[in-house]
Design an enzyme around this catalytic site. Structure first.
Site: not given
Ligand code: UT7
Length: 336
Positions: A119, A263, A293
């Site tokens: 990235c 980004h 992204n």
């Molecule tokens: O460019 C650099 C690359 N990456 C990034 O910058 C990513 C940085 N991180 C993020 O953007 C966020 O952490 C995410 C968007 C990836 C995730 O958001 P979050 O608020 O941190 O969610 P989480 O990982 O805490 O997940 C919450 C829940 C989980 O379920 P439980 O364990 O609470 O029951 C996940 O399993 O959401 C679930 N989950 C989903 N649900 C529906 C994870 N992905 C999905 C999905 N749809 N696609």
């Protein structure tokens, strides 16, 4: 004083739109979850033929963006003496995409180099272009950021955390030696390899005799993995640090920034950085809702769109900033 000035921008995204609802028909996710957690509403993915090959290569997307940037700059391809191609997904294991673009544009023998910094690739590439120009090694550098992410994603319930975030596309800028006041004023480049395996793709690997095994494929180790929360936390902090670092190098303050081009990783990261830096939303560019992204391509695509929208005027102070796998991060301070 010699400056490295951006004299043209261009972009290319594939025509095929994949909405959040399209994804929720394939995997256990929803438009509400994706929009709320990331701000993404749709992304572009390359279509594939019956055998699974994409209808265009990554280098072809990069060349399209480059043609637009060359036209905007009003120069012929032959003027380019160096191609820098930032991508984490080159079309082949080697050589990189830069040489394919060199050939597609008919550049004959211009230098070409890929920058694999995920990235943060485009920020590193802009700094490198500036360095090559300042050192007298090149005068006109074509800098491309481009990715095919759609073929690298595990589009299943297991891979849903990453599959919903990424898109395909390419952006390009022409950076040219200039005597004007405008150009790249400062760059900051950083990394922290201790976090390499918190956002990475393991296979194929160079340090195995067979590079990839049936077990590795079965375990989906050829798909990227990340600790989303950890990335989020570090990204927000490092974005702000890098912005402050280039501002300090340029003897400027946040109030001098006309447009921040971050980004596009997550709208919540963009909003948090804007708020922490005290920048109003009009001074922070965002197009993540349309493209997701696109990794090394987000910033050059954003620059091309911002220019088209009339949000980049001569003399404006622009900061580009990125964070990603490595971890790597950095920023560029630019007088447009
Ligand atoms: O460019 C650099 C690359 N990456 C990034 O910058 C990513 C940085 N991180 C993020 O953007 C966020 O952490 C995410 C968007 C990836 C995730 O958001 P979050 O608020 O941190 O969610 P989480 O990982 O805490 O997940 C919450 C829940 C989980 O379920 P439980 O364990 O609470 O029951 C996940 O399993 O959401 C679930 N989950 C989903 N649900 C529906 C994870 N992905 C999905 C999905 N749809 N696609």
């Amino acid at each position: 004083m010699t400056r490295s000035r951006i004299i043209g921008t261009g972009m290319y995204v594939p025509p095929f739109v994949v909405t959040n609802d399209d994804l929720s028909r394939r995997i256990d996710t929803s438009d509400e979850w994706i929009t709320e957690r990331s701000g993404i509403r749709e992304r572009r993915w390359l279509e594939t033929n019956a055998e699974g090959w994409t209808l265009q290569t990554g280098a072809e997307m990069g060349a399209q963006a480059a043609r637009e940037a060359l036209a905007a700059a009003g120069i012929e391809p032959e003027a380019v003496d160096l191609v820098l191609y930032a991508t984490l997904n080159p079309d082949l294991f080697f050589p990189g995409n830069g040489v394919f673009v060199e050939d597609l544009l008919g550049l004959q023998t211009a230098g070409a180099m890929d920058i694999r910094n995920q990235c943060t690739g485009f920020v590193y590439a802009l700094a490198a272009a500036d360095g090559f120009i300042q050192a007298g090694i090149a005068e006109t550098v074509l800098v491309i950021g481009g990715e095919i992410q759609s073929t690298a994603l595990d589009v299943s319930d297991q891979g849903r955390d990453m599959a919903v975030l990424f898109g395909d596309g390419a952006g390009a800028v022409i950076v040219q030696k200039s005597d004007s006041e405008s150009g790249i004023l400062a760059s900051a480049l950083h990394s922290q390899g201790r976090y390499a395996r918190d956002l990475y793709c393991e296979a194929p690997v160079g340090n195995r005799s067979d590079r990839i095994t049936p077990e590795m494929l079965q375990q989906k180790r050829h798909y990227p993995r990340m600790d989303g929360k950890l990335v989020f936390k570090h990204a927000t902090r490092r974005f702000c640090e890098a912005i402050n670092e280039v501002l300090a190098q340029g003897g400027m303050a946040t109030g001098d920034i006309d447009l921040l081009v971050p980004h596009q990783a997550n709208q919540r990261i963009t909003d948090a950085v804007g708020a922490r830096m005290g920048l109003s939303p009009e001074r922070v560019f965002s197009n993540i809702a349309k493209y997701g992204n696109t990794t090394a391509a987000t910033i050059p695509i954003a620059l091309a769109e911002a220019e088209r929208e009339g949000r980049l005027r001569d003399g404006d102070i622009v900061v580009t900033v990125a964070f990603g796998s490595g971890f790597t991060w950095g920023a560029n301070l630019i007088r447009w």
